[in-house]
Design a protein around this motif. Structure first.
Motif, mmCIF file in Angstrom:
data_model
loop_
_atom_site.group_PDB
_atom_site.id
_atom_site.type_symbol
_atom_site.label_atom_id
_atom_site.label_comp_id
_atom_site.label_asym_id
_atom_site.label_seq_id
_atom_site.Cartn_x
_atom_site.Cartn_y
_atom_site.Cartn_z
ATOM 1 N N LEU A 84 -3.057 8.676 -9.483
ATOM 2 C CA LEU A 84 -2.323 7.419 -9.524
ATOM 3 C C LEU A 84 -2.794 6.474 -8.419
ATOM 4 C CD1 LEU A 84 -0.048 5.666 -10.660
ATOM 5 C CD2 LEU A 84 1.542 6.875 -9.146
ATOM 6 N N ILE A 85 -3.013 7.020 -7.227
ATOM 7 C CA ILE A 85 -3.510 6.200 -6.120
ATOM 8 C C ILE A 85 -4.911 5.685 -6.423
ATOM 9 C CG2 ILE A 85 -4.195 6.255 -3.684
ATOM 10 C CD1 ILE A 85 -1.897 8.117 -3.147
ATOM 11 N N ASP A 86 -5.729 6.507 -7.082
ATOM 12 C CA ASP A 86 -7.084 6.061 -7.441
ATOM 13 C C ASP A 86 -7.031 4.852 -8.375
ATOM 14 O OD1 ASP A 86 -8.235 8.011 -5.896
ATOM 15 O OD2 ASP A 86 -8.511 9.434 -7.559
ATOM 16 N N GLN A 87 -6.059 4.851 -9.289
ATOM 17 C CA GLN A 87 -5.928 3.702 -10.192
ATOM 18 C C GLN A 87 -5.544 2.441 -9.402
ATOM 19 O OE1 GLN A 87 -3.452 4.477 -13.644
ATOM 20 N NE2 GLN A 87 -4.077 6.646 -13.665
ATOM 21 N N VAL A 88 -4.628 2.600 -8.451
ATOM 22 C CA VAL A 88 -4.254 1.450 -7.605
ATOM 23 C C VAL A 88 -5.460 0.996 -6.789
ATOM 24 C CG1 VAL A 88 -2.739 0.661 -5.758
ATOM 25 C CG2 VAL A 88 -1.848 2.206 -7.512
ATOM 26 N N ASP A 89 -6.227 1.964 -6.267
ATOM 27 C CA ASP A 89 -7.430 1.624 -5.496
ATOM 28 C C ASP A 89 -8.409 0.795 -6.331
ATOM 29 O OD1 ASP A 89 -6.566 2.901 -3.250
ATOM 30 O OD2 ASP A 89 -7.632 4.778 -3.649
ATOM 31 N N GLU A 90 -8.554 1.157 -7.593
ATOM 32 C CA GLU A 90 -9.479 0.426 -8.454
ATOM 33 C C GLU A 90 -9.074 -1.045 -8.558
ATOM 34 O OE1 GLU A 90 -12.361 1.211 -10.051
ATOM 35 O OE2 GLU A 90 -12.259 2.974 -8.748
ATOM 36 N N TRP A 91 -7.807 -1.287 -8.710
ATOM 37 C CA TRP A 91 -7.337 -2.671 -8.793
ATOM 38 C C TRP A 91 -7.536 -3.394 -7.458
ATOM 39 C CZ3 TRP A 91 -5.244 -5.687 -12.716
ATOM 40 C CH2 TRP A 91 -5.087 -5.039 -13.953
ATOM 41 N N ILE A 92 -7.181 -2.734 -6.345
ATOM 42 C CA ILE A 92 -7.280 -3.367 -5.029
ATOM 43 C C ILE A 92 -8.727 -3.698 -4.679
ATOM 44 C CG2 ILE A 92 -7.006 -2.939 -2.539
ATOM 45 C CD1 ILE A 92 -4.473 -1.347 -3.228
ATOM 46 N N ILE A 93 -9.647 -2.795 -4.979
ATOM 47 C CA ILE A 93 -11.026 -2.959 -4.535
ATOM 48 C C ILE A 93 -11.879 -3.721 -5.552
ATOM 49 C CG2 ILE A 93 -13.143 -1.669 -3.993
ATOM 50 C CD1 ILE A 93 -11.279 0.495 -2.805
ATOM 51 N N ASN A 94 -11.684 -3.460 -6.820
ATOM 52 C CA ASN A 94 -12.545 -4.075 -7.836
ATOM 53 C C ASN A 94 -11.924 -5.289 -8.516
ATOM 54 O OD1 ASN A 94 -14.579 -2.097 -7.431
ATOM 55 N ND2 ASN A 94 -13.449 -0.652 -8.750
ATOM 56 N N ARG A 95 -10.605 -5.456 -8.392
ATOM 57 C CA ARG A 95 -9.954 -6.592 -9.016
ATOM 58 C C ARG A 95 -9.008 -7.275 -8.015
ATOM 59 N NH1 ARG A 95 -8.061 -4.101 -14.917
ATOM 60 N NH2 ARG A 95 -10.056 -3.127 -15.481
ATOM 61 N N ASP A 96 -9.479 -7.437 -6.814
ATOM 62 C CA ASP A 96 -8.609 -7.986 -5.766
ATOM 63 C C ASP A 96 -8.107 -9.385 -6.111
ATOM 64 O OD1 ASP A 96 -11.063 -9.220 -5.439
ATOM 65 O OD2 ASP A 96 -11.480 -8.294 -3.503
ATOM 66 N N LYS A 97 -8.932 -10.220 -6.719
ATOM 67 C CA LYS A 97 -8.502 -11.570 -7.084
ATOM 68 C C LYS A 97 -7.395 -11.527 -8.135
ATOM 69 C CE LYS A 97 -12.938 -13.826 -6.125
ATOM 70 N NZ LYS A 97 -14.055 -14.619 -6.705
ATOM 71 N N THR A 98 -7.521 -10.621 -9.090
ATOM 72 C CA THR A 98 -6.493 -10.501 -10.136
ATOM 73 C C THR A 98 -5.165 -10.051 -9.542
ATOM 74 O OG1 THR A 98 -8.213 -9.896 -11.739
ATOM 75 C CG2 THR A 98 -5.926 -9.388 -12.321
ATOM 76 N N VAL A 99 -5.234 -9.079 -8.631
ATOM 77 C CA VAL A 99 -4.025 -8.603 -7.966
ATOM 78 C C VAL A 99 -3.339 -9.743 -7.229
ATOM 79 C CG1 VAL A 99 -3.143 -7.121 -6.106
ATOM 80 C CG2 VAL A 99 -4.820 -6.225 -7.742
ATOM 81 N N ILE A 100 -4.108 -10.524 -6.490
ATOM 82 C CA ILE A 100 -3.541 -11.642 -5.728
ATOM 83 C C ILE A 100 -2.902 -12.662 -6.660
ATOM 84 C CG2 ILE A 100 -4.120 -13.588 -4.221
ATOM 85 C CD1 ILE A 100 -6.357 -11.778 -3.051
ATOM 86 N N LEU A 101 -3.570 -12.963 -7.778
ATOM 87 C CA LEU A 101 -3.040 -13.929 -8.733
ATOM 88 C C LEU A 101 -1.712 -13.437 -9.330
ATOM 89 C CD1 LEU A 101 -3.308 -16.530 -10.346
ATOM 90 C CD2 LEU A 101 -4.681 -15.254 -12.033
ATOM 91 N N ILE A 102 -1.643 -12.147 -9.669
ATOM 92 C CA ILE A 102 -0.407 -11.587 -10.242
ATOM 93 C C ILE A 102 0.749 -11.736 -9.249
ATOM 94 C CG2 ILE A 102 0.725 -9.429 -10.943
ATOM 95 C CD1 ILE A 102 -1.995 -8.565 -12.131
ATOM 96 N N PHE A 103 0.483 -11.426 -8.001
ATOM 97 C CA PHE A 103 1.545 -11.519 -6.994
ATOM 98 C C PHE A 103 1.960 -12.966 -6.749
ATOM 99 C CE2 PHE A 103 0.698 -7.132 -6.324
ATOM 100 C CZ PHE A 103 1.784 -6.605 -5.638
#
Length: 821
Positions: free
Chosen positions: A7-26
């Motif tokens: 589960l943490i690996d999935q979160v890591d993938e978003w944080i590291i490879n999709r950081d812009k998307t994460v920021i936009l969602i928040f």
């Protein structure tokens, strides 16, 4: 043991490879929740804390039955306080009458009745003077000697007049330095109650009355629950205007020291602001009003948010200084901190959610909002902040933007690292002796702390009588307003023999037509409790019997009726009571009788005077005992009883939520370490510093004479939340370091330097930011700020200096007994 790494690996993938998307969602979530800001209402009154309390419900029934019905709508009262060398002179009497007349003539005041010593003087001179204008004319025509003669007569013969005059009353040469008058207003849906209502319609009425009276001669002050309500809101606003900028400045300074990098500082501040925005936006969407108790929420979120932020940045820097690249360092950081943040969040949410067992709605709302806010903090600092940090560091490298502070706090060889290592030294040399001392100390502090008092009064929320000099020197817009309520209430208590707080009420329900009813009420006067005011060993309550006695002395026909309905000759009618009431209600005493008996003869009230020097607890116990002795459905109520009932609920809520929070947190910690690490014993080690923190906090409250009230009553659950926050970070870091063949003392040293350094930065920032609440105008905010700062300090000390010894004890037990397998 469960596999949470996927589960943490999935979160890591978003944080590291999709950081812009994460920021936009928040950002989008922030925009949606921010709409709730405009929906958030404020309730600064104190009546909210007594809602649902049986004594308060009875008090409201009393108001509904005996205060509203004479006028067919809600009523509220305004008190006029007149001060002079002698308020019984002709000129002073006229000044009071003219002030009352000015208020009555103003149609916006909706005056339905007035009552004062001045009016009694005028009607004694001329009974036909039934209006204020006529009474003014009568007094103006009467010479000073005539007024003097009349006042001498009424102060000697009418107790109700004496109760409205100051304690320095001289009956022989009639004089007094102060008197009070009452103005009753017609205010739809409102009645005076045990607390004060936020946004009370009386506030505007009484402020306008102040302006009206200000144009009359004489020293006359307007006072009432509306004035109190207005100042309650004003003092909180002014306190926040002073405290918030000071807190922001201090937090900003310490965050600069902790982060030592402008970009990291921006990341931390944006995350903190987002946490506050989400939480208050949620309150708006959930239609939860902002009350005094919810003032505790921002400091809590700042405390946990600052802690999470510094931990995240500090752990990331630990990896970066070893030469790891940005993505690898962030992956390692989130791998270690997300489980720690989740453990902290789980236990903290349980601690705050334990307030859900409280009988007070504001305390339950506090638990809900705090729990939701902590979950928001986990999401923002566990996902958004790492993604934001990852993106900005990539851009920093791409555009060659220089870095400033890149070393972690508490690194090996630093002064901070040496100080933080004291706990490891103790754990290495004599851990068990130290733990024994800590256990004895915890028990002693806990035992001493059980003596903390509980209080609930409106005065807790009001400013001191004299504003501290340093606050008066503040420039605009920080300069506080002028506050008079505390000074006025102290003056009333010190000047007049009785007040609302010097009376209690017994509310009796049932058929008042039964022949024994009045006999039952009469017997309550005999052998009264010690806290009641007595005359010739009997209490003298104001009741329907009082009105019957007054009318009986005036009316011969009514006297004959009473005699005919009195079978045992003691002066109390004991059959055909409906006929007695019918004649009484049809007389000129009808309105007065309705103050004590309902029109349908199904409820009555008895108002007892109580001794001012007696404690709230003693008065309440005596009143409740008296109510149980009446052979009808009876409830003890009144301001004193309601406030004691709320105090009892506050204490019960504080201790009940404490026990639930500790037990659920302990179970959760044992379970989570069993599932995640297969080391359940770590949960017990984790809880020890928390118990020490709570015991230390409770004993400090008793030593400093800080009572449990609606705000400080939450500090024990806050202590659990913050204590677990600090200890869970340390324990989880130790579990990460203590693997394989690693020496346990080396694992402790690394944990202390890494996590301990972040805890130190968090502690300094949070204690300064919340401790600044001691600058607040209202004492209750200052007390709360001090206790929050101390809970953070105690949590830090316990985690850094006690946990190492506890963890060594856990490792020894594990080796010998194989508890963890």
């Amino acid at each position: 043991m469960i596999d949470y790494q996927s589960l943490i690996d999935q979160v890591d993938e978003w944080i590291i490879n999709r950081d812009k998307t994460v920021i936009l969602i928040f950002i989008l979530i922030t925009a949606v929740l921010a709409v709730g800001f405009g929906m958030t209402a404020t309730d600064s009154g104190t009546s909210q804390f007594s809602e649902g309390v049986p004594a308060q419900e009875a008090f409201e029934d009393v108001n509904d039955n005996f205060e509203r019905e004479p006028f067919g709508t809600g009523t509220g009262t305004t008190t006029l306080i007149q001060r002079d060398r002698n308020v019984l002179t002709k000129s002073a009497v006229l000044a009071m009458l003219r002030a009352q007349h000015r208020i009555q003539r103003d149609t916006s005041q909706n005056v339905v009745s007035t009552n004062s010593v001045a009016q009694t003087v005028a009607t004694e001179i001329d009974p036909t003077a039934t209006t204020l204008s006529a009474q003014i004319d009568v007094v103006e025509r009467t010479p000073q000697s005539g007024v003097r003669t009349v006042t001498r007569t009424i102060v000697r013969t009418q107790p109700s007049v004496r109760s409205r005059l100051s304690d320095d009353l001289n009956e022989r040469d009639p004089s007094a330095s102060a008197t009070i008058a009452t103005i009753t207003h017609q205010v739809a849906g409102t009645s005076d109650d045990a607390g004060t209502q936020s946004g009370s319609p009386l506030t505007s009425l009484q402020r306008e009355a102040t302006f009206i009276v200000g144009s009359t001669s004489g020293d006359i002050t307007v006072f009432g629950s509306g004035i109190i309500s207005g100042e309650l809101g004003g003092v909180i606003t002014d306190s926040l205007i002073i405290v918030v900028p000071a807190a922001v400045i201090l937090i900003f300074i310490f965050l600069i020291i902790a982060y030592r990098d402008p970009i990291d500082l921006i990341i931390g501040l944006v995350s903190l602001a987002m946490t506050i925005a989400w939480t208050f936006g949620f309150m708006g969407w959930a239609r939860i009003e902002f009350t005094q108790i919810l003032i505790a929420i921002p400091p809590l979120l700042l405390a946990v948010g600052i802690d999470f932020g510094i931990h995240a940045i500090n752990r990331y820097r630990e990896e970066r200084v070893t030469g790891e690249d940005i993505s690898s360092s962030m992956r390692t950081t989130t791998d270690q901190l997300l489980p720690a943040f989740s453990i902290v969040t789980g236990t903290t949410v349980l601690g705050f959610a334990a307030n859900g067992v409280s009988d007070l709605a504001p305390v339950r709302e506090f638990g809900l909002v705090a729990a939701v806010g902590i979950i928001f903090t986990l999401l923002i600092f566990g996902i958004f902040l790492p993604a934001f940090k990852h993106l900005l560091d990539r851009k920093r490298v791409e555009y060659s933007i220089p870095s400033f502070g890149t070393t972690p706090i508490g690194r090996a060889g630093s002064v901070g690292g040496q100080v933080l290592g004291v706990g490891v030294v103790i754990a290495r040399r004599s851990p068990y002796i130290f733990l024994l001392v800590i256990l004895i100390l915890t028990a002693a502090l806990g035992g001493y702390g059980t003596g903390v008092e509980t209080r609930f009064t409106t005065d807790d929320f009001l400013p001191p009588e004299e504003t501290p000099g340093y606050l008066e020197e503040l420039p605009e817009p920080f300069a506080p307003g002028e506050y008079t309520v505390t000074k006025t209430t102290n003056y009333l208590e010190n000047t007049f023999e009785s007040s609302e707080d010097d009376t209690v009420t017994v509310y009796v329900e049932g058929s008042m037509r039964q022949g024994s009813t009045l006999e039952i009420l009469h017997k309550t006067n005999q052998d009264p409790p010690d806290s009641f005011v007595t005359a010739e060993r009997e209490s003298q309550p104001q009741s329907i019997l009082t009105v019957i006695d007054q009318y009986e002395r005036e009316s011969a026909s009514f006297r004959r009726l009473i005699s005919a309905k009195d079978q045992n000759g003691n002066g109390i009618p004991d059959h055909d009571l409906g006929i007695v009431y019918d004649q009484l209600f049809a007389s000129s005493y009808g309105d007065q009788a309705r103050l004590y008996l309902t029109d349908d003869y199904t409820a009555t009230r008895l108002i007892y005077s109580v001794k001012a020097e007696k404690s709230q607890a003693a008065i309440t116990a005596d009143t409740r005992q008296l109510a149980t002795e009446i052979r009808m459905e009876s409830t003890a109520t009144g301001s004193v009883v309601v406030r004691k009932a709320v105090s009892d609920v506050i204490a019960e809520s504080a201790y009940t939520s404490l026990v639930i929070a500790v037990l659920t947190a302990a179970v959760f910690l044992v379970a989570i370490y069993w599932l995640l690490e297969n080391r359940p014993g770590l949960g017990i080690a984790n809880i020890l510093p928390v118990l020490l923190t709570i015991a230390g906090l409770a004993s400090t409250m008793r030593y400093l004479d800080i009572p449990f009230n609606v705000l400080t009553g939450t500090t024990l659950s806050v202590g659990i939340g913050l204590g677990i926050d600090y200890s869970a970070h340390f324990v989880h870091r130790f579990t990460e370091e203590y693997r394989g063949e690693v020496d346990r003392f080396e694992a402790l040293s690394v944990s202390v330097r890494g996590t301990g350094g972040a805890l130190a930065g968090s502690m300094l920032t949070t204690t300064s930011g919340t401790g600044v609440l001691i600058l607040a105008i209202t004492p209750i905010l200052g007390q709360f700020g001090l206790l929050i700062a101390l809970s953070v300090l105690y949590s830090f000390i316990a985690s850094i200096f006690v946990l190492p010894a506890a963890l060594i004890g856990w490792t020894d037990i594990r080796r010998q007994l194989w508890i963890d397998t």
